[in-house]
Design an enzyme around this catalytic site. Structure first.
Site, short mmCIF file in Angstrom:
data_model
loop_
_atom_site.label_atom_id
_atom_site.label_comp_id
_atom_site.label_asym_id
_atom_site.label_seq_id
_atom_site.Cartn_x
_atom_site.Cartn_y
_atom_site.Cartn_z
N CYS A 186 38.08 21.50 -47.62
CA CYS A 186 38.52 20.66 -46.51
C CYS A 186 38.10 19.23 -46.83
O CYS A 186 37.77 18.92 -47.97
CB CYS A 186 37.92 21.14 -45.19
SG CYS A 186 36.11 21.14 -45.17
N THR A 187 38.12 18.35 -45.86
CA THR A 187 37.85 16.94 -46.12
C THR A 187 36.42 16.71 -46.61
O THR A 187 36.20 16.11 -47.66
CB THR A 187 38.09 16.10 -44.85
OG1 THR A 187 39.41 16.37 -44.37
CG2 THR A 187 37.95 14.61 -45.16
#
Length: 284
Positions: A186-187
């Site tokens: 994810c980020t």
């Protein structure tokens, strides 16, 4: 003025967040910081920005102030720079979860799934398999609109609208992951940490989380095996593999990401509408 942007999260049991909120808010305002800090019984998640002296002082405050009883002594921060302040105001919010999954039995504080660092992952992707010869599949745990801005090459993307949908789509598609080494990402790492634990708990073998997420990967190895940019939840909208803001913007009307290519469309009117607005209107 150069602005330092900090992101961090930490899963740790917190039982005094109501008392902390006004004190943390006051300290942030005193330092002139802006951004968002989420406090929940399961931990902290923050995105803040300000001048170097202010961010350094806040890091020291979290790590060493007696108020926090050492809860954040090992908190690790991801840093990037910008020419302007990406946040409009400072918010300290209390939440049930620092990232909503609606799986209360999942407690990262009690044990994480194995992680893989950026350099090791790049080596696996260069070779096409992990150290044991298993094929590697990248699993994007982000929302569909984030994935559309950029993701790893050939990553699995189940087009979720919110992270709480992740357990259901994985349960329905687990056959895609069998016999492979699965790297969730994810980020910044917070979603893939919970995602990896869920996959381990339902019996999927050989699951890893990307340590530090996409932003840490960019910091350490650049954009290898990645196409596009990385969406971020602030007024920069997206960062390239050099961790620099891009020309992508957020539509004022529908909040969709408008890439430089989409900005060439006749449907894009700055401050009013974008191609996603036009598509939604046509489907109505």
């Amino acid at each position: 003025m150069t602005i330092v942007n900090l992101a961090a999260y930490h899963f740790v049991s917190l039982d005094a967040i109501e008392q902390w909120r006004p004190l943390v808010t006051a300290r942030c305002n005193e330092l002139g910081l802006r951004g968002t800090i989420l406090l929940a019984p399961e931990g902290i998640n923050l995105f803040i920005a300000g001048p170097r002296e202010a961010t350094d002082a806040f890091v020291d405050y979290l790590r060493h102030d007696p108020l926090f009883e050492g809860k954040f002594a090992t908190l690790q921060f991801k840093e990037s720079l910008s020419d302007s302040q990406p946040f409009r105001r400072m918010l300290v919010r209390l939440k049930r979860e620092i990232i909503t999954m609606k799986k209360p039995a999942i407690k990262p504080e009690l044990g994480r799934a194995p992680s893989v660092d950026a350099r090791t992952l790049k080596a696996w992707l260069d070779r096409g398999h992990d150290d044991d010869g298993r094929p590697v599949v990248m699993l994007d745990t982000r929302n569909a609109f984030e994935v559309d801005v950029g993701t790893f090459d050939d990553a699995l993307d189940y087009r979720i609208d919110k992270f709480s949908q992740f357990p259901e789509v994985i349960d329905a598609n687990r056959a895609d992951l069998e016999g492979k080494t699965v790297v969730s990402f994810c980020t910044g790492g917070i979603r893939c940490e919970k995602a990896a634990i869920h996959m381990k708990e339902i019996g999927i073998d050989h699951v890893y989380q990307l340590e530090g997420g996409i932003l840490k990967y960019f910091e350490e190895v650049g954009g290898a095996h990645y196409h596009g940019d990385c969406f971020v939840f602030d007024y920069r909208t997206a960062l390239n593999p050099q961790l620099q803001p891009t020309e992508s913007v957020t539509c004022f009307a529908c909040r969709a990401v408008v890439t430089p290519q989409a900005q060439q469309s006749p449907d894009y009117v700055p401050g009013k509408s974008c191609p996603a607005c036009a598509q939604a209107a046509a489907a109505a």
